[in-house]
Design an enzyme around this catalytic site. Structure first.
Site, PDB file in Angstrom:
ATOM      1  CG  ASP A  50      -0.380  -0.043   2.800  1.00  0.00           C
ATOM      2  OD1 ASP A  50       0.985  -0.461   2.219  1.00  0.00           O
ATOM      3  OD2 ASP A  50      -0.987  -0.243   3.575  1.00  0.00           O
ATOM      4  N   GLY A  51       1.980   1.858   0.801  1.00  0.00           N
ATOM      5  CA  GLY A  51       2.863   2.600   0.560  1.00  0.00           C
ATOM      6  C   GLY A  51       3.706   2.271  -0.194  1.00  0.00           C
ATOM      7  CG  ASP A  63       0.774  -1.820  10.088  1.00  0.00           C
ATOM      8  OD1 ASP A  63       0.593  -2.016   9.071  1.00  0.00           O
ATOM      9  OD2 ASP A  63       1.202  -1.388   9.804  1.00  0.00           O
TER      10      ASP A  63
END
Length: 265
Positions: free
Chosen positions: A81-82, A103
């Site tokens: 995703d990052g 997370d």
């Protein structure tokens, strides 16, 4: 001290005081399909991580293969995703918080299960959950009040250790090793066949081959987990100092304003 308080105020105006809360809610409600932050690709990946984490929790107590597969994919998507956000130009504050919350909750859920699987170590798992939440919450908040655009942006003059830790590659390796340690502890409750038997070897007196593969993974990843939690302690301490520094600067500014008003009257 006066210059410090002025610097704090200018940074805050550049980050968190730009948009009023009511204006922000109205903007989110009226956003168009073409520019809908909720539907950014990285955030869609984040939602899939939540679903996979839910699947892992469902199977955790009775189907280790399905649980480990779902949990592992959810953790791997944490890096995706990052990368997608940077590649597509879709970085967002919502996405950053969604990623962090996912997370924290995913890892905490696994640690809660480990507390029941290893009752003698419940206090230790509770400490890890508390440290993880506290350090990340205080770090995120300290980043906001000092005007940082991302909690992962830490300058070396603030903390050399955290500046190294938040390097994308090192961050992924440490977080992956940390999660693999907890997964290994989980699988140790299910896998009891030693390596020599799994590999089709003759019975061995070697310590390594007498272990199960989850036990071996736990030994290898244990130091990484220890390192991760030392960094959490550093993060908690640095965030505490930053918040205290902001308090001192704001109190000094308030005193200056009171003195200025007194002189005028």
């Amino acid at each position: 001290m006066a210059s410090d308080s002025a610097q704090v105020r200018s940074r805050r105006r550049g980050s968190i005081d730009v948009v009023d809360a009511k204006v922000a809610v109205d903007l989110a409600t009226a956003q168009s399909y073409s520019e809908n932050v909720f539907l950014f690709i990285p955030n869609l990946i984040g939602y899939s991580r939540i679903i996979l984490a839910g699947v892992a929790l469902h199977y955790m107590s009775f189907h280790p293969k399905y649980c480990t597969l779902a949990y592992g994919i959810s953790c791997l998507l944490d890096a995706a995703d990052g990368h997608a956000a940077r590649l597509l130009g879709q970085t967002s504050k919502f996405g950053a918080v969604l990623d962090m919350v996912t997370d924290r909750c995913t890892t905490s859920a696994l640690l809660c299960y480990l507390s029941s699987a290893y009752p003698n170590y419940t206090l230790g798992f509770q400490f890890l959950i508390t440290l993880d939440f506290a350090s990340h919450y205080m770090h995120m908040y300290s980043s906001l009040v000092t005007g940082s655009r991302s909690h992962k942006t830490v300058k070396s003059d603030v903390s050399y250790i955290l500046s190294l830790y938040y390097n994308p590659t090192l961050l992924f390796l440490i977080c992956a090793g940390n999660e693999m340690f907890f997964v290994a502890l989980y699988l140790m409750k299910w896998v009891h066949i030693p390596l020599w038997h799994s590999l089709g070897l003759s019975p061995s007196t070697s310590l390594i081959f007498s272990l199960t593969w989850p036990q071996l993974m736990a030994y290898l990843c244990g130091p990484v987990c220890a390192l991760k939690n030392v960094i959490n302690l550093v993060q908690l301490w640095k965030a505490s100092k930053i918040l205290v520094g902001v308090d001192l600067a704001e109190r000094a500014s308030a005193r200056e304003e009171e003195i200025s008003k007194a002189k005028k009257t």
